[in-house]
Design a protein around this motif. Structure first.
Motif, PDB file in Angstrom:
ATOM      1  N   GLY A  16     -27.092  16.313  55.771  1.00 39.90           N
ATOM      2  CA  GLY A  16     -25.848  16.956  56.172  1.00 39.90           C
ATOM      3  C   GLY A  16     -25.484  16.795  57.636  1.00 39.90           C
ATOM      4  N   GLN A  37     -29.768  17.171  50.591  1.00 41.41           N
ATOM      5  CA  GLN A  37     -28.453  17.558  51.101  1.00 41.41           C
ATOM      6  C   GLN A  37     -28.566  18.207  52.478  1.00 41.41           C
ATOM      7  N   LEU A  95     -23.811  12.047  48.350  1.00 41.43           N
ATOM      8  CA  LEU A  95     -23.612  12.432  49.738  1.00 41.43           C
ATOM      9  C   LEU A  95     -22.157  12.196  50.116  1.00 41.43           C
TER      10      LEU A  95
END
Length: 430
Positions: free
Chosen positions: A61, A57, A305
């Motif tokens: 990101g 993540q 995601l």
């Protein structure tokens, strides 16, 4: 009917109860320890999974963050796209904090293209790619110049015709009419995979202005999985929903090139048998698989995601690991069970001796055919109230019987007054 010794009557129930208690304790402990061992394995897996989840993540990101920032800026200020050269500084500064970011780009509807580019393998080597500086639609590489933004041309970079409007990142964004992910693909000339995110840009009037995009190299995720310290025989993988590998803890290739054709390596065609079997169960949750007699605890966790992209985290650890963690406790349970069995047996034997010994003395005195043996019983014979009362009762009866016998003997010694009386006394004596 065959008689049973009192001692055995007392000891046998204790032994049986000890055996039942021991077996019960062993079975309950074994099941409990087995459950605890499984929980230890699952807890270990979830700890590793949590670390991978957070890393992915955090790694991915910035990809969506930068796209959203540029999408918002260019949509509200379309005049920025009139001259792309000043955007060089913007893209360069956006790329600096993220070594994994390979491209941050803008492609206009008239075919102009500008990107901050970074080598997928050699981190920190930034350059600028543009196709409009010298000749329209001619891609060239340039050094970054903080003052003029686009510096001198990179001599070793070849120039080639490049129309971004024909490229997948541009067409995918237009087709989706929203932020869209590219397919994971190998970087040309580099031993790593990459993925891109692109978004169409529209003016406030709804006119298409172009497409902004970002791209990221996934080699760092592969390195991260390989760097994690795992128990012997454990495996990690990060894969797409169809089983195509993104990264793994195995020292193996993620894509192959044969006869000029590049193909991804998936779980189903992986050289490792364990990962091949893992491809049969890509449903989220905990599973168990058996590979040549070796059992593995297998955990699959989806990682979502932004913009509907889902990957899978897979963790496999041999069951021998979490079972061996509590093997010592199992051995301790067996020893405690045996000690408990012996202790209960000894307590039963001591209790049988404590109760049976005075009763045995009473039995011997009663069968001695001698009143004195009863009269000579110790007082008290036992600390057990009932046995002591029985002993005193027998002693009292023996004393009374002894007095009667002495009285009869005295009368016999004085002599009977008649033959009839003599016969009666003789009969009584018998």
């Amino acid at each position: 009917m065959k008689s049973i010794p009192l001692r055995w009557l007392i000891v046998t129930p204790f032994v049986i109860l000890a055996l039942i208690a021991g077996i019960t304790m062993y079975l309950v402990s074994t099941v409990t320890i087995s459950n605890i061992a499984s929980r230890v394995g699952i807890q270990y897996i979830k700890e590793v999974e949590g670390r991978i989840y957070d890393r992915v993540q955090g790694f991915m990101g910035p990809l969506s963050d930068i796209v959203e920032i540029n999408l918002n800026a260019f949509s509200h200020r379309p005049e920025l796209l009139d001259d792309l050269v000043p955007l060089t500084n913007r893209f360069y500064e956006q790329a600096i904090p993220y070594n994994q970011m390979t491209f941050i780009s803008m492609a206009t509807v008239d075919g102009r293209y500008l990107a901050s580019a970074q080598d997928p393998i050699k981190r920190g080597q930034h350059s600028i790619a543009a196709n409009f500086i010298n000749e329209p639609l001619t891609m060239e590489g340039y050094h970054y110049d903080p003052m003029h933004f686009i510096g001198s041309k990179i001599v070793e970079d070849d120039s080639f015709i490049y129309d971004p409007r024909t490229r997948p990142f541009y067409q995918d964004a237009i087709k989706a009419n929203t932020v869209a992910w590219s397919n994971i693909h190998p970087y040309y000339g580099y031993p790593t995979l990459g993925i891109g995110l692109s978004a169409p840009i529209y003016s406030q009037k709804g006119e298409l202005l172009g497409v902004t995009a970002t791209s990221i190299a996934l080699v760092e995720l592969d390195k991260y999985l390989k760097s994690l310290e795992l128990v012997d025989g454990a495996y990690l993988f990060l894969a797409e929903e169809n089983g195509s590998l993104i990264a793994s803890s195995e020292q193996s290739e993620l894509f192959k090139t044969a006869d000029g054709v590049t193909s991804r390596v998936g779980l189903n065609n992986h050289p490792n048998t364990v990962l091949q079997l893992a491809s049969h169960s890509l449903v989220a949750g905990t599973h168990k698989i058996n590979v040549e007699g070796q059992e593995y605890l297998y955990y699959v966790k989806p990682i979502t995601l932004k913009y509907d992209k889902k990957w899978l985290i897979g963790i496999l650890i041999p069951s021998a690991y979490h079972k061996s963690v509590l093997a010592g406790y199992t051995q301790s349970t067996v020893i405690i069970t045996l000690v408990l069995f012996i202790c209960i047996g000894l307590i039963g034997s001591l209790l049988a001796w404590y109760i049976g010994s005075p009763i045995q003395i009473l039995n011997q005195a009663a069968n001695a055919k001698d009143i004195k043996s009863i009269q000579q019983l110790p007082d008290p014979l036992s600390k057990i109230r009932e046995i002591n009362s029985l002993s005193q009762g027998l002693s009292s009866m023996a004393d009374n019987l002894f007095d009667i016998m002495q009285h009869l003997e005295k009368k016999l010694l004085k002599g009977p007054r008649s033959c009839k009386e003599k016969r009666i006394i003789c009969l009584r004596m018998r």
